[in-house]
Design an enzyme around this catalytic site. Structure first.
Site, PDB file in Angstrom:
ATOM      1  N   ASP A 161       0.862  -1.172   0.000  1.00 13.94           N
ATOM      2  CA  ASP A 161       0.000   0.000   0.000  1.00 13.94           C
ATOM      3  C   ASP A 161       0.909   1.235   0.000  1.00 13.94           C
ATOM      4  O   ASP A 161       2.137   1.133  -0.005  1.00 13.94           O
ATOM      5  CB  ASP A 161      -0.959  -0.047   1.206  1.00 13.94           C
TER       6      ASP A 161
HETATM    7  C1  GLC Z   1      -4.400   4.250  -0.065  1.00 14.58           C
HETATM    8  C2  GLC Z   1      -5.323   3.140   0.387  1.00 14.58           C
HETATM    9  C3  GLC Z   1      -5.511   2.060  -0.627  1.00 14.58           C
HETATM   10  C4  GLC Z   1      -5.447   2.638  -2.029  1.00 14.58           C
HETATM   11  C5  GLC Z   1      -4.041   3.161  -2.244  1.00 14.58           C
HETATM   12  C6  GLC Z   1      -3.878   3.801  -3.625  1.00 14.58           C
HETATM   13  O1  GLC Z   1      -3.557   4.622   0.971  1.00 14.58           O
HETATM   14  O2  GLC Z   1      -5.009   2.521   1.633  1.00 14.58           O
HETATM   15  O3  GLC Z   1      -6.780   1.448  -0.352  1.00 14.58           O
HETATM   16  O4  GLC Z   1      -5.750   1.634  -2.981  1.00 14.58           O
HETATM   17  O5  GLC Z   1      -3.654   4.087  -1.247  1.00 14.58           O
HETATM   18  O6  GLC Z   1      -4.669   4.936  -3.742  1.00 14.58           O
END
Ligand code: GLC
Length: 716
Positions: free
Chosen positions: A264
């Site tokens: 993430d």
């Molecule tokens: C964010 C979220 C995740 C998302 C990613 C990209 O921090 O936790 O759910 O897909 O970043 O935007």
């Protein structure tokens, strides 16, 4: 492939890093910065880009961005196309003028797998048409703690419901007419932290992790999901991004996942800046890659790329380990057709007409609306409850969520937080506008309030109601959009000013219909008795205003059912599958006494269950439990009835929940009709995770329950 090329494939940057900027601010209108793009895509050979700059773009703009990105990629050593990923979590979140349906919590309230599948397919078609083949959706975490600010991004509190709807969403994304990849997130145990705050420590014993939080991921992996995104948090003191047991032993070897595991946002950096389990970027990169991360959502710098090249060059990490991840990433690009198309978006004139997607989004919004309470006196027939509102008398509408399309959509809409009206879908009505269209503007009296309205505003509302003498008042309550840590809150109670508004209107002795538009069940037990009817709309999307209006005027017979337990108190919460000992701990007079139960929802008709019987009463592990029950519609409206089958395990070697959901199905029952509904429950669904972590059925006495009907059985 050179080592640099391989590491580039494992690197993902956000679009903002290659856009034109001035004083570190993205310049509008947004354009690629050819120098920065060449540095990232040719020099560093970055293989994936995500996100949107900072707001939605038109299909034409996406076409321009993706085409230019792929043209840069063509100039790198390998010429491998870039894989573009985005969060299109309730429709095309970042595509202007697209069709936005309910957020997952609202989809969950439909309990309708085919509708979830259709909405996912609609998202896939619109997003893939922009040249974006990778979606960071669905969220398969469970919504078991309403304090968590991403509660509304889940399919609710139950593993079976999350599993079946998660599979439906993956099938909708991946099995349609376009090449599109789902991402299961956030593996594993996200959303159940001790504090209820986003990305804070969780203590989840492995048995509980497997019993509650693993099933939805297992089911969706078995359904062929192409990617998994990792939980940013830590479980039992170990950041999941560094947990090789979860990311390799469990995810790869036990569950057999063969797709791409992506981190993430910034979560490898966070290993040394937030979790403090690494000295520096190089150590953090080593830990994460050795734990099982294939691709790093870096996404703001080249720290990961440089660290990984160094780690392989100095022999800390073998090139064979890198090759494993690169093969998975290249297979995903191959399966998504990037090597055929070069990642170039389809021609703009092929962009689908949004009209073909409106129906499924509108239907999902309709089926999600949940009628929680319907009492008081109807304005036409005093023997009937207040809803549906007839066409008589004025209807006074006010409240902080009444005039906001943003409130209906929630976070991840147009912008990350969903709060900017600039990117709202044109011509989609907020609740008040939708009520005017449904009831006729001369029946609606509209008084606008914003989220932070004051006591003076409440007095003005009271005076206006006294002056206009409406036959009823609709109070649009709830939350304005948020997501992730921005939605952390110290108190789950409904906001003080909203409670004051309800109290003030109640004093005027005009019937009140409360409509909650919010991502999580805020508590309001002190003012619940002051409202004659209560509707939960969740975050129903662009078609939510109309859906609420159609339920309130009776055009649609509400069929939504809560996918979670609604807490009565802000500081104590039990889910429907609580343990017997939790009752002993509760106030004897209260026992398990939520505001509203898991699966609760009313309609404009009355359903009666009777004659529940099973074909047998003794079963072995491989058997299927078959039975039937009569469902009678005593009212005057066709019911879209949700049949919930719960099991009670009387005695077990692990403390049994008082009940567990083992099956659900929608059944239509016409007025006056009795349907003999058959159920089929595999004995295997009665299993639970034992102390040895094996998920198996244990012999003993069980009961199956549907509504107020029960039948006993024994597993031998
Ligand atoms: C964010 C979220 C995740 C998302 C990613 C990209 O921090 O936790 O759910 O897909 O970043 O935007």
């Amino acid at each position: 492939m050179s080592l640099e090329a391989k590491v580039g494939e494992m690197t993902q940057l956000t679009l903002g890093t290659i856009l034109q900027k001035k004083n570190k601010q993205i310049i509008e209108p947004q354009h690629l910065d050819s120098t920065r793009a060449a540095d990232a895509l040719v020099n560093y050979q970055v293989g994936s880009i995500l996100n949107c700059g900072n707001h939605a773009h038109t299909p034409a703009k996406w076409n321009e961005f993706i085409t230019e990105i792929q043209e840069h990629a063509e100039r790198k050593e390998t010429q491998i196309p870039v894989l573009y990923g985005i969060d299109a979590i309730h429709g095309p979140t970042y595509t202007a003028d697209a069709v936005l349906g309910p957020q997952q919590i609202g989809l969950a309230a439909t309990w309708n797998e085919s509708l979830v599948r259709e909405n996912a397919a609609a998202t896939a078609e619109q997003v893939a048409a922009c040249g974006i083949p990778w979606n960071f959706s669905p969220v398969l975490d469970l919504g078991r703690d309403p304090r968590w600010p991403r509660f509304w991004e889940t399919f609710g509190e139950d593993p079976l419901l999350a599993s079946r709807l998660g599979v439906a969403m993956v099938e909708g994304y991946q099995n349609g007419d376009v090449k599109f990849a789902a991402t299961l997130k956030h593996f594993l145990g996200y959303g159940f932290s001790l504090s209820g705050k986003d990305r804070t420590p969780a203590w989840i014993p492995e048995r509980e992790l497997r019993e509650y939080f693993l099933p939805s991921f297992k089911a969706a992996i078995d359904a062929g999901a192409m990617a998994v995104m990792i939980n940013s948090g830590e479980i039992n003191g170990i950041p999941v991004h560094s947990n090789s047991y979860l990311l390799t032993d469990l995810l790869r070897e036990e569950l057999g996942f063969e797709g791409v595991v992506v981190s993430d946002w910034e979560d490898i950096r966070y290993l040394f800046t937030r979790h403090m389990v690494a000295e520096d970027y190089k150590e953090a990169t080593r830990i994460a890659v050795e734990a099982g991360i294939d691709m790093s959502m870096v996404p703001l710098d080249f720290g990961f790329s440089e660290a990984l090249v160094e780690l392989v060059s100095d022999g800390t990490i073998t090139e064979q380990r890198i090759d494993v991840s690169v093969r998975r990433i290249l297979k995903m690009k191959w399966d998504l057709g990037l090597f055929e198309t070069g990642g170039i978006p389809p021609a703009l004139e092929l962009y689908p007409k949004t009209s073909k997607f409106e129906k499924v989004a509108a239907q999902a919004a309709l089926e999600s609306i949940t009628l929680l309470k319907n009492e008081g006196q109807n304005l036409v027939d005093a023997n009937q409850p207040i809803l549906p509102i007839g066409s008589t008398g004025k209807v006074f509408v006010t409240g902080p969520t009444a005039h906001s399309l943003n409130a209906l959509n929630g976070g991840w809409t147009g912008t990350w937080q969903g709060t900017d009206t600039l990117y709202n879908t044109p011509n989609r009505p907020h609740l008040t506008r939708a009520l005017e269209e449904q009831f006729g503007s001369n029946q609606i009296i509209d008084f606008q309030l914003d989220q932070d309205f004051t006591a003076d505003d409440v007095q003005m509302v009271a005076r206006e109601i006294q002056a206009t003498r409406p036959s009823c008042v609709i109070l649009a309550l709830g939350e304005m959009p948020y997501t992730e840590f921005m939605g952390n809150d110290e108190d789950l109670s409904l906001f003080k000013n909203q409670k004051e508004l309800v109290r003030a209107v109640h004093k005027l002795e005009v019937p009140i219909i409360g409509v909650f538009i919010e991502g999580r069940p805020r508590t309001f037990s002190d003012i619940e008795p002051l409202m004659d009817a209560i509707v939960m709309a969740y975050l129903p999307g662009d078609y939510g205003g109309e859906a609420i209006a159609k339920v309130l005027d009776g055009s649609y017979n509400p069929s939504g059912r809560l996918p979670f337990t609604w807490p009565r108190h802000p500081s104590s919460h039990m889910t429907y599958d609580y343990k017997h000992a939790e009752i002993a701990a509760s106030d004897p007079s209260e026992g398990f006494n939520p505001q509203y139960s898991f699966g609760h929802g009313l309609s404009y008709t009355t359903i009666e269950y009777s004659n529940f019987s099973l074909l047998d009463s003794i079963f072995s592990v491989g058997d299927t439990i078959r039975g039937a029950i009569d469902i009678t519609n005593l009212g005057g409206r066709t019911a879209n009835e949700l049949v919930l089958v719960f099991s009670q395990d009387r005695v077990a070697s692990i403390t049994p929940s008082v009940q567990r959901l083992r099956g659900f199905e929608r059944v239509f029952v016409r007025p006056g009709e009795t349907v003999r509904h058959k159920i089929k429950i595999p004995v295997s669904t009665l299993s639970f995770v034992h102390m040895d972590l094996d998920d198996r059925v244990e012999s003993g006495a069980f009961t199956l329950t549907i509504a107020d009907e029960s039948a006993g059985l024994r597993i031998q």
